[in-house]
Design a protein around this motif. Sequence first.
Motif, PDB file in Angstrom:
ATOM      1  N   SER A   1      -7.909  -2.913  12.525  1.00  0.00           N
ATOM      2  CA  SER A   1      -9.144  -2.340  13.051  1.00  0.00           C
ATOM      3  C   SER A   1     -10.370  -2.911  12.356  1.00  0.00           C
ATOM      4  CB  SER A   1      -9.122  -0.821  12.891  1.00  0.00           C
ATOM      5  OG  SER A   1     -10.349  -0.274  13.275  1.00  0.00           O
ATOM      6  N   SER A   2     -11.383  -3.215  13.124  1.00  0.00           N
ATOM      7  CA  SER A   2     -12.627  -3.736  12.577  1.00  0.00           C
ATOM      8  C   SER A   2     -13.539  -2.620  12.089  1.00  0.00           C
ATOM      9  CB  SER A   2     -13.365  -4.571  13.633  1.00  0.00           C
ATOM     10  OG  SER A   2     -13.636  -3.788  14.783  1.00  0.00           O
ATOM     11  N   VAL A   3     -13.188  -1.350  12.358  1.00  0.00           N
ATOM     12  CA  VAL A   3     -14.045  -0.240  11.955  1.00  0.00           C
ATOM     13  C   VAL A   3     -13.782   0.171  10.509  1.00  0.00           C
ATOM     14  CG1 VAL A   3     -14.168   0.621  14.319  1.00  0.00           C
ATOM     15  CG2 VAL A   3     -12.421   1.513  12.773  1.00  0.00           C
ATOM     16  N   CYS A   4     -12.682  -0.305   9.906  1.00  0.00           N
ATOM     17  CA  CYS A   4     -12.393   0.033   8.518  1.00  0.00           C
ATOM     18  C   CYS A   4     -13.383  -0.683   7.599  1.00  0.00           C
ATOM     19  CB  CYS A   4     -10.971  -0.376   8.141  1.00  0.00           C
ATOM     20  SG  CYS A   4      -9.688   0.531   9.015  1.00  0.00           S
ATOM     21  N   SER A   5     -13.767  -0.020   6.524  1.00  0.00           N
ATOM     22  CA  SER A   5     -14.652  -0.648   5.551  1.00  0.00           C
ATOM     23  C   SER A   5     -13.892  -1.740   4.808  1.00  0.00           C
ATOM     24  CB  SER A   5     -15.174   0.392   4.566  1.00  0.00           C
ATOM     25  OG  SER A   5     -14.106   0.972   3.848  1.00  0.00           O
ATOM     26  N   ASP A   6     -14.642  -2.630   4.130  1.00  0.00           N
ATOM     27  CA  ASP A   6     -14.020  -3.767   3.456  1.00  0.00           C
ATOM     28  C   ASP A   6     -12.979  -3.354   2.426  1.00  0.00           C
ATOM     29  OD1 ASP A   6     -15.464  -5.541   4.928  1.00  0.00           O
ATOM     30  OD2 ASP A   6     -17.023  -5.876   3.420  1.00  0.00           O
ATOM     31  N   ASN A   7     -13.208  -2.213   1.771  1.00  0.00           N
ATOM     32  CA  ASN A   7     -12.253  -1.788   0.748  1.00  0.00           C
ATOM     33  C   ASN A   7     -11.211  -0.813   1.283  1.00  0.00           C
ATOM     34  OD1 ASN A   7     -13.952   0.332   1.135  1.00  0.00           O
ATOM     35  ND2 ASN A   7     -14.276   0.796  -1.041  1.00  0.00           N
ATOM     36  N   ARG A   8     -11.049  -0.751   2.593  1.00  0.00           N
ATOM     37  CA  ARG A   8     -10.031   0.114   3.188  1.00  0.00           C
ATOM     38  C   ARG A   8      -9.221  -0.620   4.267  1.00  0.00           C
ATOM     39  NH1 ARG A   8     -10.528   2.442  -0.713  1.00  0.00           N
ATOM     40  NH2 ARG A   8     -10.969   4.632  -1.109  1.00  0.00           N
ATOM     41  N   LYS A   9      -9.249  -1.953   4.241  1.00  0.00           N
ATOM     42  CA  LYS A   9      -8.486  -2.720   5.218  1.00  0.00           C
ATOM     43  C   LYS A   9      -7.065  -2.996   4.734  1.00  0.00           C
ATOM     44  CE  LYS A   9     -12.336  -5.351   7.258  1.00  0.00           C
ATOM     45  NZ  LYS A   9     -12.907  -6.704   7.403  1.00  0.00           N
ATOM     46  N   MET A  10      -6.889  -3.083   3.408  1.00  0.00           N
ATOM     47  CA  MET A  10      -5.604  -3.486   2.857  1.00  0.00           C
ATOM     48  C   MET A  10      -5.261  -2.625   1.656  1.00  0.00           C
ATOM     49  SD  MET A  10      -5.978  -7.621   3.019  1.00  0.00           S
ATOM     50  CE  MET A  10      -4.203  -7.783   3.123  1.00  0.00           C
ATOM     51  N   ALA A  11      -3.960  -2.322   1.514  1.00  0.00           N
ATOM     52  CA  ALA A  11      -3.496  -1.528   0.375  1.00  0.00           C
ATOM     53  C   ALA A  11      -2.177  -2.103  -0.127  1.00  0.00           C
ATOM     54  CB  ALA A  11      -3.317  -0.073   0.782  1.00  0.00           C
ATOM     55  N   VAL A  12      -1.957  -2.008  -1.428  1.00  0.00           N
ATOM     56  CA  VAL A  12      -0.764  -2.561  -2.068  1.00  0.00           C
ATOM     57  C   VAL A  12      -0.059  -1.478  -2.878  1.00  0.00           C
ATOM     58  CG1 VAL A  12       0.063  -4.163  -3.843  1.00  0.00           C
ATOM     59  CG2 VAL A  12      -1.622  -4.918  -2.179  1.00  0.00           C
ATOM     60  N   TYR A  13       1.275  -1.498  -2.816  1.00  0.00           N
ATOM     61  CA  TYR A  13       2.085  -0.574  -3.620  1.00  0.00           C
ATOM     62  C   TYR A  13       3.300  -1.319  -4.157  1.00  0.00           C
ATOM     63  CZ  TYR A  13       5.525   2.913  -4.903  1.00  0.00           C
ATOM     64  OH  TYR A  13       6.459   3.631  -5.599  1.00  0.00           O
ATOM     65  N   LYS A  14       3.697  -0.986  -5.380  1.00  0.00           N
ATOM     66  CA  LYS A  14       4.964  -1.467  -5.920  1.00  0.00           C
ATOM     67  C   LYS A  14       5.546  -0.393  -6.821  1.00  0.00           C
ATOM     68  CE  LYS A  14       2.567  -4.431  -9.310  1.00  0.00           C
ATOM     69  NZ  LYS A  14       2.456  -5.822  -9.778  1.00  0.00           N
ATOM     70  N   PRO A  15       6.874  -0.398  -7.009  1.00  0.00           N
ATOM     71  CA  PRO A  15       7.507   0.631  -7.817  1.00  0.00           C
ATOM     72  C   PRO A  15       6.808   0.786  -9.166  1.00  0.00           C
ATOM     73  CG  PRO A  15       9.171  -0.719  -6.756  1.00  0.00           C
ATOM     74  CD  PRO A  15       7.852  -1.374  -6.470  1.00  0.00           C
ATOM     75  N   GLY A  16       6.538   2.029  -9.518  1.00  0.00           N
ATOM     76  CA  GLY A  16       5.823   2.313 -10.751  1.00  0.00           C
ATOM     77  C   GLY A  16       4.400   2.775 -10.511  1.00  0.00           C
ATOM     78  N   TYR A  17       3.849   2.400  -9.353  1.00  0.00           N
ATOM     79  CA  TYR A  17       2.507   2.871  -9.000  1.00  0.00           C
ATOM     80  C   TYR A  17       2.572   4.354  -8.631  1.00  0.00           C
ATOM     81  CZ  TYR A  17       0.423  -1.854  -8.567  1.00  0.00           C
ATOM     82  OH  TYR A  17      -0.069  -3.113  -8.813  1.00  0.00           O
ATOM     83  N   GLU A  18       1.559   5.097  -9.021  1.00  0.00           N
ATOM     84  CA  GLU A  18       1.468   6.493  -8.599  1.00  0.00           C
ATOM     85  C   GLU A  18       0.756   6.621  -7.259  1.00  0.00           C
ATOM     86  OE1 GLU A  18      -0.339   8.792 -11.633  1.00  0.00           O
ATOM     87  OE2 GLU A  18       1.288   8.491 -13.088  1.00  0.00           O
ATOM     88  N   ALA A  19       0.000   5.616  -6.896  1.00  0.00           N
ATOM     89  CA  ALA A  19      -0.747   5.638  -5.637  1.00  0.00           C
ATOM     90  C   ALA A  19      -0.957   4.209  -5.158  1.00  0.00           C
ATOM     91  CB  ALA A  19      -2.093   6.339  -5.819  1.00  0.00           C
ATOM     92  N   TRP A  20      -1.375   4.088  -3.918  1.00  0.00           N
ATOM     93  CA  TRP A  20      -1.707   2.782  -3.361  1.00  0.00           C
ATOM     94  C   TRP A  20      -2.963   2.235  -4.025  1.00  0.00           C
ATOM     95  CZ3 TRP A  20       1.053   0.211   0.511  1.00  0.00           C
ATOM     96  CH2 TRP A  20       2.082   0.950   1.119  1.00  0.00           C
ATOM     97  N   LYS A  21      -3.024   0.924  -4.159  1.00  0.00           N
ATOM     98  CA  LYS A  21      -4.232   0.264  -4.641  1.00  0.00           C
ATOM     99  C   LYS A  21      -4.877  -0.481  -3.476  1.00  0.00           C
ATOM    100  CE  LYS A  21      -2.885  -0.378  -9.483  1.00  0.00           C
ATOM    101  NZ  LYS A  21      -2.753  -1.349 -10.594  1.00  0.00           N
ATOM    102  N   PHE A  22      -6.149  -0.228  -3.261  1.00  0.00           N
ATOM    103  CA  PHE A  22      -6.857  -0.869  -2.160  1.00  0.00           C
ATOM    104  C   PHE A  22      -7.562  -2.139  -2.639  1.00  0.00           C
ATOM    105  CE2 PHE A  22      -6.184   3.363  -0.611  1.00  0.00           C
ATOM    106  CZ  PHE A  22      -5.982   3.195   0.745  1.00  0.00           C
ATOM    107  N   LEU A  23      -7.637  -3.118  -1.731  1.00  0.00           N
ATOM    108  CA  LEU A  23      -8.254  -4.389  -2.052  1.00  0.00           C
ATOM    109  C   LEU A  23      -9.665  -4.462  -1.491  1.00  0.00           C
ATOM    110  CD1 LEU A  23      -5.044  -5.007  -1.834  1.00  0.00           C
ATOM    111  CD2 LEU A  23      -5.778  -7.388  -1.703  1.00  0.00           C
ATOM    112  N   ASP A  24     -10.547  -5.109  -2.226  1.00  0.00           N
ATOM    113  CA  ASP A  24     -11.831  -5.487  -1.656  1.00  0.00           C
ATOM    114  C   ASP A  24     -11.564  -6.663  -0.726  1.00  0.00           C
ATOM    115  OD1 ASP A  24     -13.721  -3.745  -2.526  1.00  0.00           O
ATOM    116  OD2 ASP A  24     -14.071  -4.795  -4.414  1.00  0.00           O
TER     117      ASP A  24
END
Length: 376
Positions: A159-182
């Motif tokens: 979606s093009s309506v998402c802000s730049d820091n809400r277009k992509m998210a990363v998770y890997k075992p050990g993370y407590e939450a998703w990390k969003f990318l700029d």
Amino acid sequence: MDRSLPLNWLDLPDHIQAFISEKLVHIKDYIRFGAVCHSWHSIYTQNPHRHLMHRQLPVLMLSSDYGKTKIYDLSSERVHKIPVRVREYYEYSRCSTEGWLVSKPVIWNPSLHLFNPFLSVANKIELPWLLSNFYFDKVVLSANPASNPHFVVMAFSLSSVCSDNRKMAVYKPGYEAWKFLDCKCNKIQDVIYYRHQFYVLDCDGAVWACNATCPHLILWNVVQVPPLELKCVGRRMYLVESSGVLLQVTRIWKQRNGYNLHPHLTVTAEFKVFKLEQVALNWVEMTTLGGQTLFLGDNTSMSILASDFPGCKPNCIYFTDEGFGDTVGEFGYIDMGVYNVENGSTEPHYPQNYKTVRNPAPFWIEPTLGASSFVQ
């Protein structure tokens, strides 16, 4: 050697038995290998993920009326029923990656999880909640969690309506939450894990890279757009790794039934394929796939060697409808088919008398070990 004596397979040296197993491509053949005798079964159990060296022919996940979820097996050209235990996960699935279904969060259950319908144990991975204002379109794994516990998950929105820091998210075992990318790139089209990094394709055809092992997640531009001018044509683009080479594939839509151009009112007309020249970092158009076959849709884009799988068409692109509701025809989704890169022709790839319903849209999923449970 006395050729008059019967051959005893149990007498084969261990390294010869292992060599035979390494030559197997099909999961079904690997399972049969393990059933020959005790010594062969020991090789099978000691190397449960050897089959992951070879990409498998994907199956097509289908849904029909009355909640009947089925799959279409290209190798046998048959539609199979799916066990009840899988249906509840497929009903809310949005896509697939590395043989795992990815659930689609709903209002009453915003959690996200991965589910492998081909495994009987260790087949579900719970992921943290995503933010309520983040709607993902695709999820991509860096590796199959069944064989690599150090996998990374990347979710992204088209979606093009998402802000730049809400277009992509990363998770890997050990993370407590998703990390969003700029994300400063334009509207995202596809993501692939390639050469130890995630590569992101934007709607202009530029490619960006992200090293998910770094503490600070950033994207940087690595390749500019391919030489393709399609200013007046609707398109959708994909990234695929094929024989170690990174491909960019452009899907071009045409108008349907005289309507003005709109994704809901179009069908696929053709594909353009470009390969990345690693040294010059430029795109070169291809008119053949070198015997490979591509599978595109709401799945991690993949490539297999057609000669490994009887019935699989070489130099072709198997594509699925990506859920545009108005493309549902008399016999289900109509923007699906097999596109021949060499001659530009398109033909069906699943039974046209099997009627699918709108949600979820059909998508490919790659079988993993254990697939014999319902892919015969």
